[in-house]
Design an enzyme around this catalytic site. Structure first.
Site, PDB file in Angstrom:
ATOM      1  N   GLY A 180       0.762  -1.167   0.091  1.00 21.80           N
ATOM      2  CA  GLY A 180       0.142   0.060   0.097  1.00 21.80           C
ATOM      3  C   GLY A 180       0.864   1.157   0.051  1.00 21.80           C
ATOM      4  N   ALA A 190      15.532  -3.150  -3.142  1.00 22.12           N
ATOM      5  CA  ALA A 190      16.284  -3.557  -4.202  1.00 22.12           C
ATOM      6  C   ALA A 190      17.287  -2.480  -4.866  1.00 22.12           C
ATOM      7  CB  ALA A 190      15.087  -3.612  -5.136  1.00 22.12           C
ATOM      8  N   GLY A 241       5.200  25.126   6.942  1.00 18.97           N
ATOM      9  CA  GLY A 241       4.500  24.732   5.389  1.00 18.97           C
ATOM     10  C   GLY A 241       2.969  24.998   5.446  1.00 18.97           C
ATOM     11  N   GLY A 242       2.367  25.839   4.564  1.00 20.90           N
ATOM     12  CA  GLY A 242       0.894  25.892   4.639  1.00 20.90           C
ATOM     13  C   GLY A 242       0.317  25.227   3.490  1.00 20.90           C
ATOM     14  N   TYR A 283      -1.167  21.567   1.735  1.00 24.06           N
ATOM     15  CA  TYR A 283      -2.426  20.636   2.255  1.00 24.06           C
ATOM     16  C   TYR A 283      -2.022  19.708   3.232  1.00 24.06           C
ATOM     17  CZ  TYR A 283      -1.021  16.559  -0.553  1.00 24.06           C
ATOM     18  OH  TYR A 283      -0.508  15.455  -1.072  1.00 24.06           O
ATOM     19  N   ILE A 284      -1.131  19.087   3.140  1.00 23.49           N
ATOM     20  CA  ILE A 284      -0.549  18.215   4.368  1.00 23.49           C
ATOM     21  C   ILE A 284      -0.491  18.682   5.822  1.00 23.49           C
ATOM     22  CG2 ILE A 284       1.262  16.554   5.089  1.00 23.49           C
ATOM     23  CD1 ILE A 284       1.959  15.925   2.184  1.00 23.49           C
ATOM     24  N   ASP A 309       4.267   9.091  -8.249  1.00 24.46           N
ATOM     25  CA  ASP A 309       4.945  10.157  -7.957  1.00 24.46           C
ATOM     26  C   ASP A 309       6.554  10.225  -8.360  1.00 24.46           C
ATOM     27  OD1 ASP A 309       2.930  10.657  -6.047  1.00 24.46           O
ATOM     28  OD2 ASP A 309       3.800  10.318  -4.301  1.00 24.46           O
ATOM     29  N   ALA A 327      -2.036   9.595  -5.182  1.00 26.94           N
ATOM     30  CA  ALA A 327      -2.359   8.261  -5.466  1.00 26.94           C
ATOM     31  C   ALA A 327      -2.971   7.513  -6.380  1.00 26.94           C
ATOM     32  CB  ALA A 327      -2.991   7.782  -3.787  1.00 26.94           C
ATOM     33  N   HIS A 371     -32.513  14.941  -4.059  1.00 27.11           N
ATOM     34  CA  HIS A 371     -32.551  15.937  -2.879  1.00 27.11           C
ATOM     35  C   HIS A 371     -33.014  15.060  -1.330  1.00 27.11           C
ATOM     36  CE1 HIS A 371     -34.033  19.421  -0.708  1.00 27.11           C
ATOM     37  NE2 HIS A 371     -35.265  18.781  -0.239  1.00 27.11           N
TER      38      HIS A 371
END
Length: 464
Positions: free
Chosen positions: A41, A119, A183-184, A186-187, A310, A318, A443
């Protein structure tokens, strides 16, 4: 030394690698998957997407009970809550283990041989894997590189002790009294907001003049307002310095030195492709800056060497890696495939959440051939009924003025992450405004805001 020969060798068991492995197995390709340490994962499942959302969920529950203490909320009262973060982390780890087991079962079902170990490539098609049972040499006809990414470390704030990355932030045994986030993006904001809900005093240091600088200001304003309302200190346009004696040194926007007390410093200034330590330099593949250069088939410059996820560049998401991994497996099996998505939607699980797909206002700035329409969540019954209508949230549609083709979709608000797939689907199918307007939306749901925004772009919204 054990020697293996296989049709396909995959390096990395993250969302790109394991999906590629499963699809290879389904297509009857003999496949070996090397898991280098994060676990099946990869980053997303073990120390990223899944565990962070678990912590965010727990923090939201804690905040809900906190609101019910004292005068109560919605007629609900409760005693003041307490948090045992070690038990929360144990619950989170249980989710990860369950998903690890599920991925292992899927790989086994697909007859993929999984080897745990690091590896190192000797050439483009041969690697040596150091395992608990000794070294294994693997040669393959096709190699899929899916080594993922890792947090960027600042030279003046090296990871260790009380200076942590997102990985360590997801496994703390107690809520820090004072957390400073460097650091502003998203993480940093996702984790900073979660820890603020859990009771930590939080400060955010960001070099740009505003948080989430890759998104337009209208999208990020509701998040900024939440931070201010909840007492999060914002140091924008500021630069972080060293950490020592329980304080982080920064230089403010005005050039003034400042010291911020901190029990933990969370550094979230980005991620970089994992290109070191496994012999990439011996493979002869071309690079595109820090990333492995690939074409629209995810093929590298070396014949039958592929790269996904990545390692191949932005967006480092992901779901992009999974789509690429599946595609490469099918190409190896002889299918004609290209990676050419109309959009790859992105979500920030902040408070409130942000979704973006396709073009945004900054991409069409100055153009007079587009329509932009915004519909507020405050006019949606479902939003009001779940306390999601009073934080400035909205859905935005950007479309071509001439043929009404939808070019971009954005939303900010509580629970809007669930709109992301609908946004991506409409863009991928080449929908026009009339397509969305013609769908009878259920709705009461938040998706009605998408319907109304499209109607508004056509000049006849109903509920505004």
């Amino acid at each position: 030394m054990q020697i293996l020969k296989t049709k396909v060798l995959i390096i990395g068991a993250g969302t790109g690698g394991y999906v590629a492995g499963i699809r290879c197995g389904q297509l009857g390709l003999e496949t070996v998957l090397v898991d280098g340490g994060d676990g099946l994962g990869g980053t997303c499942l073990n120390v990223g997407c899944i565990p962070s959302k678990a912590i965010i969920h727990a923090a939201a529950k804690y905040e809900t009970v906190t609101k019910a203490a004292g005068d109560g909320t919605l007629g609900i009262t409760a005693s003041a809550p307490a948090i045992d973060l070690s038990k929360t982390v144990e619950w989170k780890d249980g989710i990860v283990r369950k998903l690890n087991t599920g991925v292992a079962a899927l790989l086994k079902k697909a007859k993929v041989k999984v080897i745990k170990g690091w590896a190192t490539f000797q050439d483009a098609k041969t690697c040596r894997v150091e395992t608990e049972d000794g070294p294994v040499t693997i040669t393959a006809e096709h190699v899929i590189l899916a080594t993922g990414s890792e947090p960027v470390e600042l030279p003046f704030l090296p990871f260790g002790g009380d200076v942590i990355s997102s990985t360590e932030a997801l496994s703390l045994d107690a809520v820090p009294g004072r957390l400073v986030v460097v650091g502003g993006g998203y993480i940093g904001l996702e984790l900073g907001i979660a820890y603020r809900k859990l009771g930590a005093e939080v400060a955010i240091v960001e070099m740009a003049d505003r948080i989430l600088p890759l998104y337009d200001k209208a999208l990020t304003d509701p998040v900024h307002k939440w931070l201010e309302r909840h007492g999060v200190q914002l140091f924008l346009g500021a630069r972080a310095g060293g950490f020592g004696d329980g304080a982080l040194s920064i230089t403010t926007k005005d050039g003034e030195p400042l010291s911020i007390p901190a029990d933990k410093v969370l550094v979230t200034v980005g991620r970089k492709p994992r290109t070191s330590g496994w012999g990439l330099e011996n493979m002869g593949v071309a690079m595109a800056g820090p990333f492995v250069k690939v074409d629209d088939r995810c093929a590298t410059s070396m014949r039958n060497v592929w790269a996904v996820g990545d390692l191949t560049g932005e967006p480092m998401l992901a779901h992009k890696g999974s789509a690429q991994g599946e595609m490469v497996a099918e190409i190896i099996a002889g299918k004609d495939r290209r990676f050419d998505p109309v959009t790859i939607a992105a979500v920030c699980f902040t408070e409130p959440e942000i979704v973006s797909a396709g073009l945004g206002p900054l991409d069409v700035e100055g153009r007079d051939d587009v329509i932009q329409s915004v519909f507020p969540l405050a006019a949606i019954g479902r939003a009001l009924a779940i306390e999601a209508g009073e934080d400035g949230g909205f859905v935005r549609v950007i479309a071509s003025k001439s043929d009404h083709r939808i070019l971009g979709l954005q939303a900010v608000g509580q629970h809007v992450a669930e709109l992301s797939n609908s946004f991506a689907q409409m863009l991928e199918m080449g929908a026009v405004l009339e397509d969305v307007a013609g769908v009878i939306h259920v709705h009461p749901t938040l998706g009605e805001a998408f319907h109304e925004a499209s109607l508004r772009a056509l000049g006849h919204a109903i509920h505004i």
